[in-house]
Design a protein around this motif. Structure first.
Motif, PDB file in Angstrom:
ATOM      1  N   ASP A 149       0.848  -1.202   0.000  1.00 20.37           N
ATOM      2  CA  ASP A 149       0.000   0.000   0.000  1.00 20.37           C
ATOM      3  C   ASP A 149       0.877   1.244   0.000  1.00 20.37           C
ATOM      4  O   ASP A 149       0.643   2.208  -0.717  1.00 20.37           O
ATOM      5  CB  ASP A 149      -0.875   0.044   1.260  1.00 20.37           C
ATOM      6  N   THR A 150       1.896   1.204   0.854  1.00 25.54           N
ATOM      7  CA  THR A 150       2.745   2.370   1.036  1.00 25.54           C
ATOM      8  C   THR A 150       3.560   2.652  -0.221  1.00 25.54           C
ATOM      9  O   THR A 150       3.805   3.806  -0.581  1.00 25.54           O
ATOM     10  CB  THR A 150       3.618   2.155   2.292  1.00 25.54           C
ATOM     11  N   GLU A 151       3.952   1.581  -0.895  1.00 22.55           N
ATOM     12  CA  GLU A 151       4.622   1.754  -2.188  1.00 22.55           C
ATOM     13  C   GLU A 151       3.697   2.502  -3.162  1.00 22.55           C
ATOM     14  O   GLU A 151       4.140   3.391  -3.905  1.00 22.55           O
ATOM     15  CB  GLU A 151       4.989   0.374  -2.744  1.00 22.55           C
ATOM     16  N   MET A 152       2.402   2.175  -3.122  1.00 21.31           N
ATOM     17  CA  MET A 152       1.447   2.865  -3.998  1.00 21.31           C
ATOM     18  C   MET A 152       1.333   4.343  -3.631  1.00 21.31           C
ATOM     19  O   MET A 152       1.272   5.202  -4.505  1.00 21.31           O
ATOM     20  CB  MET A 152       0.062   2.200  -3.922  1.00 21.31           C
ATOM     21  N   TYR A 153       1.298   4.646  -2.329  1.00 26.28           N
ATOM     22  CA  TYR A 153       1.199   6.058  -1.922  1.00 26.28           C
ATOM     23  C   TYR A 153       2.357   6.854  -2.511  1.00 26.28           C
ATOM     24  O   TYR A 153       2.200   7.963  -3.009  1.00 26.28           O
ATOM     25  CB  TYR A 153       1.246   6.231  -0.389  1.00 26.28           C
ATOM     26  N   GLU A 154       3.544   6.261  -2.399  1.00 21.48           N
ATOM     27  CA  GLU A 154       4.736   6.992  -2.851  1.00 21.48           C
ATOM     28  C   GLU A 154       4.743   7.159  -4.366  1.00 21.48           C
ATOM     29  O   GLU A 154       5.134   8.201  -4.881  1.00 21.48           O
ATOM     30  CB  GLU A 154       6.005   6.280  -2.345  1.00 21.48           C
ATOM     31  N   ARG A 155       4.269   6.138  -5.071  1.00 19.31           N
ATOM     32  CA  ARG A 155       4.220   6.277  -6.533  1.00 19.31           C
ATOM     33  C   ARG A 155       3.157   7.290  -6.939  1.00 19.31           C
ATOM     34  O   ARG A 155       3.354   8.048  -7.898  1.00 19.31           O
ATOM     35  CB  ARG A 155       3.949   4.916  -7.179  1.00 19.31           C
ATOM     36  N   ASN A 156       2.031   7.313  -6.226  1.00 21.15           N
ATOM     37  CA  ASN A 156       1.014   8.334  -6.511  1.00 21.15           C
ATOM     38  C   ASN A 156       1.614   9.728  -6.343  1.00 21.15           C
ATOM     39  O   ASN A 156       1.412  10.615  -7.171  1.00 21.15           O
ATOM     40  CB  ASN A 156      -0.158   8.231  -5.529  1.00 21.15           C
ATOM     41  N   GLN A 157       2.313   9.894  -5.225  1.00 19.35           N
ATOM     42  CA  GLN A 157       2.859  11.209  -4.914  1.00 19.35           C
ATOM     43  C   GLN A 157       3.814  11.659  -6.023  1.00 19.35           C
ATOM     44  O   GLN A 157       3.753  12.802  -6.479  1.00 19.35           O
ATOM     45  CB  GLN A 157       3.601  11.152  -3.567  1.00 19.35           C
ATOM     46  N   ARG A 158       4.679  10.768  -6.455  1.00 13.24           N
ATOM     47  CA  ARG A 158       5.619  11.140  -7.521  1.00 13.24           C
ATOM     48  C   ARG A 158       4.893  11.378  -8.838  1.00 13.24           C
ATOM     49  O   ARG A 158       5.275  12.244  -9.624  1.00 13.24           O
ATOM     50  CB  ARG A 158       6.683  10.039  -7.705  1.00 13.24           C
ATOM     51  N   GLY A 159       3.807  10.628  -9.049  1.00 16.68           N
ATOM     52  CA  GLY A 159       3.051  10.793 -10.291  1.00 16.68           C
ATOM     53  C   GLY A 159       2.500  12.189 -10.453  1.00 16.68           C
ATOM     54  O   GLY A 159       2.396  12.712 -11.567  1.00 16.68           O
ATOM     55  N   LEU A 160       2.187  12.828  -9.331  1.00 19.73           N
ATOM     56  CA  LEU A 160       1.578  14.154  -9.417  1.00 19.73           C
ATOM     57  C   LEU A 160       2.546  15.214  -9.928  1.00 19.73           C
ATOM     58  O   LEU A 160       2.131  16.312 -10.306  1.00 19.73           O
ATOM     59  CB  LEU A 160       1.027  14.580  -8.049  1.00 19.73           C
ATOM     60  N   GLU A 161       3.844  14.882  -9.929  1.00 20.10           N
ATOM     61  CA  GLU A 161       4.801  15.849 -10.486  1.00 20.10           C
ATOM     62  C   GLU A 161       4.683  15.932 -12.001  1.00 20.10           C
ATOM     63  O   GLU A 161       5.211  16.836 -12.628  1.00 20.10           O
ATOM     64  CB  GLU A 161       6.232  15.446 -10.093  1.00 20.10           C
ATOM     65  N   ILE A 162       4.013  14.939 -12.569  1.00 19.62           N
ATOM     66  CA  ILE A 162       3.786  14.971 -14.019  1.00 19.62           C
ATOM     67  C   ILE A 162       2.608  15.904 -14.286  1.00 19.62           C
ATOM     68  O   ILE A 162       1.580  15.817 -13.610  1.00 19.62           O
ATOM     69  CB  ILE A 162       3.533  13.539 -14.540  1.00 19.62           C
ATOM     70  N   ARG A 163       2.743  16.749 -15.270  1.00 21.84           N
ATOM     71  CA  ARG A 163       1.870  17.900 -15.371  1.00 21.84           C
ATOM     72  C   ARG A 163       0.416  17.579 -15.752  1.00 21.84           C
ATOM     73  O   ARG A 163      -0.512  18.209 -15.258  1.00 21.84           O
ATOM     74  CB  ARG A 163       2.459  18.867 -16.405  1.00 21.84           C
ATOM     75  N   ASP A 164       0.215  16.646 -16.634  1.00 20.53           N
ATOM     76  CA  ASP A 164      -1.139  16.371 -17.120  1.00 20.53           C
ATOM     77  C   ASP A 164      -1.515  14.908 -16.960  1.00 20.53           C
ATOM     78  O   ASP A 164      -0.661  14.048 -17.119  1.00 20.53           O
ATOM     79  CB  ASP A 164      -1.235  16.727 -18.615  1.00 20.53           C
ATOM     80  N   PRO A 165      -2.779  14.587 -16.730  1.00 17.82           N
ATOM     81  CA  PRO A 165      -3.901  15.494 -16.474  1.00 17.82           C
ATOM     82  C   PRO A 165      -3.777  16.102 -15.070  1.00 17.82           C
ATOM     83  O   PRO A 165      -3.264  15.452 -14.176  1.00 17.82           O
ATOM     84  CB  PRO A 165      -5.109  14.555 -16.539  1.00 17.82           C
ATOM     85  N   GLU A 166      -4.254  17.303 -14.870  1.00 19.69           N
ATOM     86  CA  GLU A 166      -4.058  17.965 -13.582  1.00 19.69           C
ATOM     87  C   GLU A 166      -4.911  17.363 -12.461  1.00 19.69           C
ATOM     88  O   GLU A 166      -4.616  17.547 -11.296  1.00 19.69           O
ATOM     89  CB  GLU A 166      -4.419  19.448 -13.700  1.00 19.69           C
ATOM     90  N   TYR A 167      -5.978  16.670 -12.855  1.00 22.76           N
ATOM     91  CA  TYR A 167      -6.943  16.202 -11.855  1.00 22.76           C
ATOM     92  C   TYR A 167      -6.862  14.693 -11.629  1.00 22.76           C
ATOM     93  O   TYR A 167      -6.413  13.951 -12.500  1.00 22.76           O
ATOM     94  CB  TYR A 167      -8.372  16.573 -12.290  1.00 22.76           C
ATOM     95  N   LEU A 168      -7.307  14.251 -10.463  1.00 22.69           N
ATOM     96  CA  LEU A 168      -7.488  12.832 -10.179  1.00 22.69           C
ATOM     97  C   LEU A 168      -8.965  12.512 -10.408  1.00 22.69           C
ATOM     98  O   LEU A 168      -9.837  13.327 -10.092  1.00 22.69           O
ATOM     99  CB  LEU A 168      -7.107  12.504  -8.727  1.00 22.69           C
ATOM    100  N   TYR A 169      -9.247  11.334 -10.878  1.00 21.48           N
ATOM    101  CA  TYR A 169     -10.583  10.972 -11.353  1.00 21.48           C
ATOM    102  C   TYR A 169     -11.259  10.054 -10.336  1.00 21.48           C
ATOM    103  O   TYR A 169     -10.790   8.939 -10.080  1.00 21.48           O
ATOM    104  CB  TYR A 169     -10.425  10.263 -12.700  1.00 21.48           C
ATOM    105  N   LEU A 170     -12.360  10.515  -9.747  1.00 21.39           N
ATOM    106  CA  LEU A 170     -12.975   9.786  -8.626  1.00 21.39           C
ATOM    107  C   LEU A 170     -14.456   9.494  -8.862  1.00 21.39           C
ATOM    108  O   LEU A 170     -15.270   9.577  -7.957  1.00 21.39           O
ATOM    109  CB  LEU A 170     -12.816  10.609  -7.334  1.00 21.39           C
ATOM    110  N   LYS A 171     -14.794   9.159 -10.089  1.00 25.26           N
ATOM    111  CA  LYS A 171     -16.212   9.006 -10.426  1.00 25.26           C
ATOM    112  C   LYS A 171     -16.717   7.563 -10.362  1.00 25.26           C
ATOM    113  O   LYS A 171     -17.886   7.309 -10.618  1.00 25.26           O
ATOM    114  CB  LYS A 171     -16.472   9.568 -11.829  1.00 25.26           C
TER     115      LYS A 171
END
Ligand code: FES
Ligand SMILES: [Fe+2]
Lengths: 419, 185
Positions: free
Chosen positions: A359-381
């Motif tokens: 799980d924690t590995e996923m958190y860290e990869r998510n966090q690094r992913g946000l440094e990539i510019r696009d798409p700016e939003y996370l999709y929660l539908k």
């Protein structure tokens, strides 16, 4: 901040079903969260069983801020701020112990464990200093529900019970699983550091979409009994209690199985003493119901995650760093059950855990992913179309839906928005 | 001075991480020293290169693999540890790593560890008891991490070959918040 500004800032950051990435990495937003969430709402601090005797103390935290939880000479639980009112030194640097008073090492001011200043060095130097005004500060409001101690830095606001709302039933359900009606936190915490924003952890706790993938390695080699709960055909639901509290409720699945202790992937024969104690405490019929339903899986906003057999306390450190404090739940007076609770917890969680390392590995990869510019939003539908209300009026969805995230963000926005 | 002076808490603080007294072996047996150090170097190498099967083979049937938290000699039967694996849980840990879907080890951590400071402990049986220090450099997707530990082994001769019956890894910072530790330590 990279995102939109001023009046419609929150409109643009938090839309229905999508949120802006800067919410997870912007340091200005993090500072704002500390004020408007962590130093405002009720935050879980610790359990009274961590300070069982008078003069016991343990270092806890309220958000990024350390807090000394003491049981004073009169037996009252106190939440003290570990900052000497003289010049700010720490009056205690130990993680836990038993002390009636704390002496600041810098100029030797001494405080009782209820915070009162009881003496300072070379008193002639102070002509009119009011000792009563120079005690340790305290967490503004403290409340205890069935041993769980919460603190709020806001002088006014909802009571703890108002804040918990329907989530309070989950704490009751948890305590019901103890033959004495009491849980204890006595096994010490593992502290798992992660380079990720605290909200990734918060949102993951009731995310039933990920286990089949993130945890497939352990599910494929161990029979955990969890796989059925989070499949596409699962009958388990996610539920929002409002105020940001969300749960995964697997009871429909456990009731379908109709087997006591199936929730814990075991059988009554394996825990005979516990089962006997439960029968004696509640009568066989009620005991059977409790042991079929099991303990809750609930994320109490913003930092207490009760995960069936353990609790996690989520601590924000900075916009991109957090700590998960985790320990096994223990049921007062149920040693055979407690041993299994610890064994299963130690296998699953913490830095080396079969589940939480990934799980924690996923958190860290998510966090690094946000440094990539696009798409700016996370999709929660996911599952928006199948949200519905249960008989108590709470919003529920499929176990794999994004409903918990959407509901967390709704509450988050209500706290963050300037009214 | 009108204030209460506290008793100095130093020795109490030390106790938690130094642990109980250990009785060291005074006799020096160069052959045993060589054999044991070679065995432990090999274990270190198997861990570094993620040779999971060969590493698992080093264990006896009654093995215990223990990474305590919050001190050195905590009671593992009442307190949380980071790892407290009996033989079957060691096997499970290895099986999980071998799936290739243990995400925190996919890709695997790149590792190099230095093992040093071997000292033998007195042993009342034929078991060999030895302590040593380990320093491990890890680099993975998150970044570089340095780990340091004081290790304690019980080794036993089974059919002429040394095996591990017990390995305890006391991370020097095991009372602090630490990053994910999913390689074999
Ligand atoms: S800073 Fe604490 S006594 Fe001076
Ligand atoms: Fe998970």
């Amino acid at each position: 901040m990279d995102g939109p500004v001023l009046a419609d800032k929150w409109d643009a950051l938090i839309e229905p079903g999508r949120v802006h990435g800067s919410l997870y990495y912007d340091t200005a937003i993090f500072k704002e969260e500390i004020e408007k969430i962590w130093f405002t709402t009720w935050v879980y601090i610790g359990h009274e069983s961590e300070v069982p005797n008078n003069n016991d103390f343990v270092t806890k935290a309220l958000g990024p801020m350390p807090v000394l939880m003491t049981r004073d000479r009169k037996g009252e639980v106190q939440l003290l701020l570990n900052r000497c009112p003289h010049r700010g030194n720490a009056v205690c640097v130990l993680e836990k112990g038993n002390k009636a008073s704390f002496t600041c090492p810098y100029h030797s001011w001494t405080f009782s464990n209820d915070g009162a200043l009881i003496g300072y060095a070379f008193p002639d130097g102070y002509q009119k200093a009011e000792k009563s005004e120079l005690g340790l500060s305290k967490v503004t409001r403290v409340a205890n529900y069935r041993g769980f101690i919460f603190g709020s830095m806001a002088a006014e606001g909802p009571t703890l019970e108002e804040h918990l709302g329907g989530a309070i039933t989950a704490l009751d359900r948890l305590c019901d699983n103890s033959p004495t009606g009491e849980v204890e936190i006595t096994a010490g915490f593992l502290q798992h550091r992660t380079k990720a924003n605290w909200k990734f952890i918060l949102e993951n706790e009731c995310d039933g979409y990920h286990p089949a993938f993130v945890h497939s390695s352990i599910f494929s080699v161990a029979d955990s009994g969890i796989t059925d709960l989070y499949g596409a055909d699962a009958v388990a639901v996610t539920r929002s209690f409002g105020n940001g509290h969300t749960e995964v409720d697997p009871r429909p699945e456990f009731r379908r199985r109709d087997k006591p202790l199936s929730w814990f992937n075991t059988k009554p024969e394996r825990l005979p003493d516990y089962v006997q104690q439960m029968n004696e405490a509640y009568g066989p019929e009620r005991a059977r119901e409790i042991m079929i339903d099991g303990t809750p899986h609930i994320m109490i906003f913003p930092n207490l995650f009760i995960a069936e057999i353990q609790i996690f306390v989520i601590q924000p450190v900075s916009a991109n760093e957090s700590i998960q404090h985790v320990t096994a739940l223990q049921f007062k007076g149920a040693p055979d059950m407690n041993r299994r609770l610890r064994q299963q917890t130690m296998g699953s969680v913490g830095p080396a855990g079969f589940l939480l390392a990934d799980d924690t590995e996923m958190y860290e990869r998510n966090q690094r992913g946000l440094e990539i510019r696009d798409p700016e939003y996370l999709y929660l539908k996911r599952g928006e179309h199948r949200e519905r209300h249960d008989e108590d009026g709470y919003l529920i969805g499929h176990a794999t839906d994004d409903l918990p995230s959407r509901e967390i963000w709704k509450h988050y926005r209500s706290l963050m928005e300037d009214k | 001075m009108t204030t209460e002076q506290e008793a100095i808490a130093g020795p109490e603080i030390l106790k938690a991480w130094i642990g109980a007294d250990r009785v060291f072996e005074k006799k020096f047996d160069p052959e045993l020293y060589h054999e044991v150090s070679q065995f432990i170097f090999r274990e270190a190498r198997l861990q570094d290169i993620h040779d999971y099967d060969a590493w698992e083979d080093l264990w006896t049937d009654d093995a215990l693999y223990w990474v305590p938290a919050n001190g050195t000699d905590i009671d593992p039967e009442t307190q949380m540890s980071m790892v407290y694996d009996n033989r079957s849980r060691i096997a499970l840990r290895v099986r999980q790593l071998k799936t290739g879907r243990r995400h925190s080890q996919t890709p695997p951590s790149q590792l190099a560890r230095i093992i040093s400071n071997f000292e033998f402990l007195k042993s009342a049986t034929d078991d060999i008891k030895v302590v040593c220090n380990a320093q491990i450099f890890e680099t993975n997707l998150r970044g570089d991490t340095m780990w340091a530990a004081r290790n304690e082994y019980t080794l036993r001769r089974v059919d002429g070959a040394l095996k591990m019956a017990y390995k305890k890894v006391v991370l020097v910072n095991n009372n602090k918040a630490i990053y994910t530790l999913s390689f074999l330590v």
